[in-house]
Motif scaffolding. Structure first.
Motif, short mmCIF file in Angstrom:
data_model
loop_
_atom_site.label_atom_id
_atom_site.label_comp_id
_atom_site.label_asym_id
_atom_site.label_seq_id
_atom_site.Cartn_x
_atom_site.Cartn_y
_atom_site.Cartn_z
N GLY A 253 -27.83 22.53 10.23
CA GLY A 253 -29.17 22.44 10.38
C GLY A 253 -29.93 23.78 9.57
N PHE A 254 -29.24 24.81 9.35
CA PHE A 254 -29.64 25.90 8.81
C PHE A 254 -29.93 25.82 7.13
CE2 PHE A 254 -29.87 29.50 11.75
CZ PHE A 254 -30.19 28.92 12.78
N HIS A 255 -28.94 25.26 6.60
CA HIS A 255 -29.15 24.95 5.15
C HIS A 255 -29.20 23.50 4.73
CE1 HIS A 255 -24.80 23.74 5.17
NE2 HIS A 255 -25.05 23.30 4.11
N ALA A 256 -28.96 22.78 5.67
CA ALA A 256 -28.82 21.18 5.46
C ALA A 256 -28.71 20.55 6.85
CB ALA A 256 -28.16 20.81 4.34
N GLY A 257 -28.74 19.42 6.99
CA GLY A 257 -28.74 18.45 8.18
C GLY A 257 -29.74 18.54 9.29
N ASP A 258 -29.92 17.61 9.94
CA ASP A 258 -30.93 17.57 10.99
C ASP A 258 -29.94 16.73 12.14
OD1 ASP A 258 -30.66 14.52 10.69
OD2 ASP A 258 -32.25 14.75 8.96
N PRO A 259 -30.79 16.60 13.32
CA PRO A 259 -30.12 16.35 14.44
C PRO A 259 -29.50 14.90 14.29
CG PRO A 259 -31.97 17.32 15.28
CD PRO A 259 -31.98 17.54 13.62
N ALA A 260 -30.25 13.86 13.68
CA ALA A 260 -29.66 12.50 13.49
C ALA A 260 -28.62 12.40 12.64
CB ALA A 260 -30.82 11.90 13.11
N THR A 261 -28.56 13.38 11.58
CA THR A 261 -27.39 13.44 10.48
C THR A 261 -26.18 14.01 11.18
OG1 THR A 261 -28.96 13.71 8.69
CG2 THR A 261 -26.82 14.24 8.32
N ALA B 125 -16.89 10.70 11.89
CA ALA B 125 -15.76 11.71 11.70
C ALA B 125 -14.65 11.37 12.80
CB ALA B 125 -15.80 13.19 11.46
N ALA B 126 -15.14 11.55 13.93
CA ALA B 126 -14.34 11.36 15.26
C ALA B 126 -13.62 9.81 15.12
CB ALA B 126 -15.25 11.79 16.46
N SER B 127 -14.45 9.26 14.65
CA SER B 127 -13.86 7.50 14.90
C SER B 127 -13.06 7.43 13.86
CB SER B 127 -14.99 6.64 14.65
OG SER B 127 -15.28 6.58 13.24
N ARG B 128 -12.70 8.10 12.72
CA ARG B 128 -11.64 8.09 11.68
C ARG B 128 -10.55 9.16 11.77
NH1 ARG B 128 -15.83 6.47 6.81
NH2 ARG B 128 -16.26 4.51 7.76
N GLY B 129 -10.52 9.84 12.93
CA GLY B 129 -9.75 10.94 13.11
C GLY B 129 -9.86 12.14 12.22
N VAL B 130 -10.93 12.59 11.49
CA VAL B 130 -11.06 13.70 10.80
C VAL B 130 -11.53 14.86 11.54
CG1 VAL B 130 -12.44 14.58 8.79
CG2 VAL B 130 -11.75 12.33 8.79
N ARG B 131 -10.80 15.66 11.40
CA ARG B 131 -11.12 17.11 11.94
C ARG B 131 -12.33 17.69 11.87
NH1 ARG B 131 -6.30 21.43 11.57
NH2 ARG B 131 -5.75 19.93 13.43
N ILE B 132 -13.18 18.06 12.91
CA ILE B 132 -14.67 18.50 12.69
C ILE B 132 -14.54 19.86 12.75
CG2 ILE B 132 -16.88 18.35 13.80
CD1 ILE B 132 -16.04 15.63 15.11
N GLY B 133 -15.37 20.53 11.65
CA GLY B 133 -15.96 22.01 11.68
C GLY B 133 -17.21 22.13 11.41
N ALA B 134 -17.75 23.23 12.01
CA ALA B 134 -18.89 23.70 11.76
C ALA B 134 -19.21 24.52 10.35
CB ALA B 134 -19.51 24.53 12.84
N GLN B 135 -20.16 23.87 9.50
CA GLN B 135 -20.58 24.63 8.09
C GLN B 135 -21.75 25.64 8.69
OE1 GLN B 135 -21.30 23.45 3.46
NE2 GLN B 135 -21.51 21.88 4.99
N VAL B 136 -21.63 26.72 8.63
CA VAL B 136 -22.75 27.44 9.13
C VAL B 136 -23.28 28.24 7.84
CG1 VAL B 136 -21.83 27.81 11.63
CG2 VAL B 136 -21.29 29.68 9.83
N SER B 137 -24.60 28.65 8.08
CA SER B 137 -25.33 29.20 6.93
C SER B 137 -26.38 30.21 7.56
CB SER B 137 -25.78 28.18 6.18
OG SER B 137 -26.76 28.67 5.25
N TYR B 138 -26.82 31.17 6.29
CA TYR B 138 -28.11 31.67 6.71
C TYR B 138 -28.99 30.58 6.84
CZ TYR B 138 -25.89 35.99 4.87
OH TYR B 138 -25.31 37.40 4.66
N ARG B 139 -30.06 31.11 7.37
CA ARG B 139 -31.39 30.39 7.56
C ARG B 139 -32.23 29.84 6.60
NH1 ARG B 139 -34.16 29.09 12.86
NH2 ARG B 139 -32.89 30.87 13.70
N ASP B 140 -31.90 29.14 5.79
CA ASP B 140 -32.46 28.83 4.47
C ASP B 140 -32.28 27.28 3.83
OD1 ASP B 140 -33.18 29.56 1.94
OD2 ASP B 140 -31.48 29.79 1.04
N LEU B 141 -33.06 26.65 4.45
CA LEU B 141 -33.26 24.98 3.98
C LEU B 141 -33.72 24.90 2.49
CD1 LEU B 141 -34.59 23.08 7.13
CD2 LEU B 141 -32.72 22.87 5.98
N ALA B 142 -34.93 25.62 2.37
CA ALA B 142 -35.33 25.73 0.95
C ALA B 142 -34.50 25.87 -0.26
CB ALA B 142 -36.68 26.71 1.00
#
Length: 247
Positions: A34-42, A50-67
């Motif tokens: 959500g900080f560089h891209a992504g919204d709650p629904a996404t 990802a969970a349904s396909r057995g893919v490991r989930i990681g958090a892609q964190v960013s500076y607060r910079d959507l633009a």
């Protein structure tokens, strides 16, 4: 060898990545928080898929910079940055736990990835945020400041290399915008195979440079991302290399 990709990088009606297709190929998903891209629904949609396909989930964190898509360096005080990293992980965790999954690792995005790789203060803030959120592992390039700080703090560090980015002779990435920064699809496949088999890339000056990695990234925002990721996975399997999430 683990294959990871940046996913969930749309926002609202804007769709950047073919998340559905990539989640049939990769073994780890770096989900934008959500900080560089992504919204709650996404976040919710990609995490469930990802969970349904057995893919490991990681958090892609960013500076607060959507633009700026998180590719602009911002001087954030360390305590504030640590809180923002934990906040982003927490947002993703809600959706992961709702489908019986966990947030297994954190990976900084864009400018934060590169800044934390050379700035011990920013690296420490990222690590503090990950620890605050209870995430046990972190993806970054081996030998940089973030690798060293995370290891000292007791996090599991997963060495990362890039299939589709050019390298300098010292093992750093060629900065975006410079010649050789982005590889062609054929070059990306060849580089991924070289990384998996030998732990080596050919730098822009022709130097054979050693790059230690347990995971290979394919960027999710390229025009040929799905085709490149498919070709990389097929090439690795053809050479007898197991494509599976890092241990």
């Amino acid at each position: 060898m683990d294959l990871n990709a940046d996913l969930g990088e749309g926002f609202g009606r804007w769709v950047l990545t073919d998340d559905d297709a990539l989640l049939r190929i990769v073994t780890s998903a770096n989900v934008a928080c959500g900080f560089h891209a992504g919204d709650p629904a996404t976040l919710q949609r990609v995490t469930a898929l990802a969970a349904s396909r057995g893919v490991r989930i990681g958090a892609q964190v960013s500076y607060r910079d959507l633009a700026g898509f998180g590719r602009r360096e911002i001087d954030v005080p360390p305590d504030e940055l640590a809180a923002e990293v934990a906040y982003q992980i927490g947002a993703l965790r809600v959706f992961a736990e709702a489908v019986g999954a966990t947030v297994a690792y954190v990976k900084p995005h864009g400018a934060l990835y590169h800044r934390a790789g050379r700035d011990p203060g920013q690296a420490a803030a990222v690590v503090e945020g990950a620890k605050l959120a209870g995430v046990p592992a972190l993806l970054t390039q081996r030998g940089n400041a973030l690798d060293l700080v995370a290891a000292e703090a007791g996090l599991t560090v997963v060495g990362e290399a890039f299939a589709d980015r050019g390298y300098l002779p010292d093992g750093r990435l060629v900065p975006r915008g410079l010649p050789g920064a982005l590889l062609t699809p054929a070059e990306a496949v060849a580089q991924a195979v070289s990384l998996a088999e030998e732990g080596v890339v050919t730098a822009i000056d022709g130097t054979r440079t050693r790059v230690a990695a347990e995971t290979i990234c394919v960027h999710g925002d390229g025009p040929d991302t799905v085709e490149v990721a498919t070709s990389i996975r097929a090439a690795l399997i053809q050479r007898g290399i197991d494509v599976e999430a890092f241990s």
